[in-house]
Motif scaffolding. Sequence first.
Motif, PDB file in Angstrom:
ATOM      1  N   LYS A 265       0.838  -1.211   0.000  1.00 55.38           N
ATOM      2  CA  LYS A 265       0.000   0.000   0.000  1.00 55.38           C
ATOM      3  C   LYS A 265       0.867   1.253   0.000  1.00 55.38           C
ATOM      4  CE  LYS A 265      -3.945  -2.137   2.272  1.00 55.38           C
ATOM      5  NZ  LYS A 265      -4.704  -2.255   3.524  1.00 55.38           N
ATOM      6  N   MET A 266       1.922   1.245   0.791  1.00 54.92           N
ATOM      7  CA  MET A 266       2.816   2.399   0.846  1.00 54.92           C
ATOM      8  C   MET A 266       3.595   2.541  -0.469  1.00 54.92           C
ATOM      9  SD  MET A 266       4.159   1.776   4.727  1.00 54.92           S
ATOM     10  CE  MET A 266       5.023   3.300   5.052  1.00 54.92           C
TER      11      MET A 266
ATOM     12  N   ASP B  82      -1.451   9.549  -0.560  1.00 53.78           N
ATOM     13  CA  ASP B  82      -1.365  10.551  -1.619  1.00 53.78           C
ATOM     14  C   ASP B  82      -0.444  10.122  -2.755  1.00 53.78           C
ATOM     15  OD1 ASP B  82      -3.116  12.259  -0.323  1.00 53.78           O
ATOM     16  OD2 ASP B  82      -1.491  13.230   0.790  1.00 53.78           O
ATOM     17  N   GLU B  83       0.715   9.571  -2.398  1.00 51.05           N
ATOM     18  CA  GLU B  83       1.705   9.220  -3.416  1.00 51.05           C
ATOM     19  C   GLU B  83       2.429   7.935  -3.048  1.00 51.05           C
ATOM     20  OE1 GLU B  83       4.468  12.184  -4.612  1.00 51.05           O
ATOM     21  OE2 GLU B  83       3.009  13.796  -4.438  1.00 51.05           O
ATOM     22  N   PRO B  84       2.949   7.250  -4.070  1.00 53.20           N
ATOM     23  CA  PRO B  84       3.785   6.071  -3.792  1.00 53.20           C
ATOM     24  C   PRO B  84       5.054   6.481  -3.051  1.00 53.20           C
ATOM     25  CG  PRO B  84       3.161   6.186  -6.113  1.00 53.20           C
ATOM     26  CD  PRO B  84       2.748   7.474  -5.491  1.00 53.20           C
ATOM     27  N   MET B  85       5.600   5.538  -2.289  1.00 53.43           N
ATOM     28  CA  MET B  85       6.815   5.813  -1.516  1.00 53.43           C
ATOM     29  C   MET B  85       7.962   4.943  -2.023  1.00 53.43           C
ATOM     30  SD  MET B  85       5.173   5.887   2.329  1.00 53.43           S
ATOM     31  CE  MET B  85       6.728   6.256   3.149  1.00 53.43           C
ATOM     32  N   SER B  86       9.173   5.432  -1.848  1.00 52.47           N
ATOM     33  CA  SER B  86      10.357   4.643  -2.198  1.00 52.47           C
ATOM     34  C   SER B  86      10.572   3.566  -1.137  1.00 52.47           C
ATOM     35  CB  SER B  86      11.585   5.549  -2.281  1.00 52.47           C
ATOM     36  OG  SER B  86      11.920   6.016  -0.986  1.00 52.47           O
TER      37      SER B  86
ATOM     38  N   ILE C 209       9.904   3.799   2.970  1.00 53.26           N
ATOM     39  CA  ILE C 209       9.090   2.799   3.676  1.00 53.26           C
ATOM     40  C   ILE C 209       9.914   2.173   4.790  1.00 53.26           C
ATOM     41  CG2 ILE C 209       7.877   0.592   3.469  1.00 53.26           C
ATOM     42  CD1 ILE C 209       7.303   1.412   0.510  1.00 53.26           C
ATOM     43  N   ALA C 210      11.167   1.813   4.475  1.00 58.32           N
ATOM     44  CA  ALA C 210      12.052   1.197   5.472  1.00 58.32           C
ATOM     45  C   ALA C 210      12.233   2.129   6.668  1.00 58.32           C
ATOM     46  CB  ALA C 210      13.398   0.869   4.835  1.00 58.32           C
ATOM     47  N   ARG C 211      12.470   3.405   6.397  1.00 55.90           N
ATOM     48  CA  ARG C 211      12.635   4.385   7.474  1.00 55.90           C
ATOM     49  C   ARG C 211      11.375   4.466   8.330  1.00 55.90           C
ATOM     50  NH1 ARG C 211      15.369   7.526   4.122  1.00 55.90           N
ATOM     51  NH2 ARG C 211      13.506   8.544   3.345  1.00 55.90           N
ATOM     52  N   GLU C 212      10.216   4.557   7.673  1.00 50.59           N
ATOM     53  CA  GLU C 212       8.961   4.702   8.415  1.00 50.59           C
ATOM     54  C   GLU C 212       8.643   3.467   9.253  1.00 50.59           C
ATOM     55  OE1 GLU C 212       4.335   5.659   7.454  1.00 50.59           O
ATOM     56  OE2 GLU C 212       5.900   6.889   6.515  1.00 50.59           O
ATOM     57  N   LEU C 213       8.968   2.283   8.732  1.00 53.34           N
ATOM     58  CA  LEU C 213       8.663   1.044   9.449  1.00 53.34           C
ATOM     59  C   LEU C 213       9.806   0.593  10.359  1.00 53.34           C
ATOM     60  CD1 LEU C 213       6.846  -0.984   6.631  1.00 53.34           C
ATOM     61  CD2 LEU C 213       5.831   0.359   8.485  1.00 53.34           C
TER      62      LEU C 213
ATOM     63  N   ARG D 192      15.098  -5.673   3.809  1.00 55.95           N
ATOM     64  CA  ARG D 192      13.934  -6.342   4.417  1.00 55.95           C
ATOM     65  C   ARG D 192      12.643  -5.843   3.756  1.00 55.95           C
ATOM     66  NH1 ARG D 192      10.891 -10.135   6.113  1.00 55.95           N
ATOM     67  NH2 ARG D 192       9.640  -9.737   7.950  1.00 55.95           N
ATOM     68  N   THR D 193      12.592  -4.539   3.512  1.00 59.89           N
ATOM     69  CA  THR D 193      11.420  -3.953   2.855  1.00 59.89           C
ATOM     70  C   THR D 193      11.257  -4.517   1.451  1.00 59.89           C
ATOM     71  OG1 THR D 193      11.767  -1.935   4.127  1.00 59.89           O
ATOM     72  CG2 THR D 193      10.301  -1.781   2.238  1.00 59.89           C
ATOM     73  N   ARG D 194      12.367  -4.600   0.710  1.00 56.60           N
ATOM     74  CA  ARG D 194      12.323  -5.152  -0.651  1.00 56.60           C
ATOM     75  C   ARG D 194      11.879  -6.616  -0.624  1.00 56.60           C
ATOM     76  NH1 ARG D 194      16.303  -3.057  -3.631  1.00 56.60           N
ATOM     77  NH2 ARG D 194      17.871  -3.777  -2.165  1.00 56.60           N
TER      78      ARG D 194
END
Length: 95
Positions: free
Chosen positions: A44-45, A52-56, A60-64, A70-72
């Motif tokens: 979703k992120m 609003d917009e897609p995230m890199s 995403i890794a920073r936010e989570l 791991r995110t990839r």
Amino acid sequence: DTELLDLLAADGSQPEELVDGECLRGDMRALLERLPDLQGRVLKMRYGIEADEPMSLSSIARELGMSRDRTRSLERKAIDEVRRLSMDLVGYLAA
């Protein structure tokens, strides 16, 4: 003998396309809800679903609070699972 779709006003798109698009979005949301929580959140992120917009991947890794790798990995697993589950959506594909 008039059908409902013949009566709906359209703004550049055919009413059938608008209805199909809404149904597809609803089905995609339901499909994403079937994923494990973290995989669903990452997709979703990544693709800007419910945002609003897609995230890199880095954002995403920073936010989570996890590594980019791991995110990839979560994204890849989620995409594989979506492919497996997407047989429910085959009816939206043009023949």
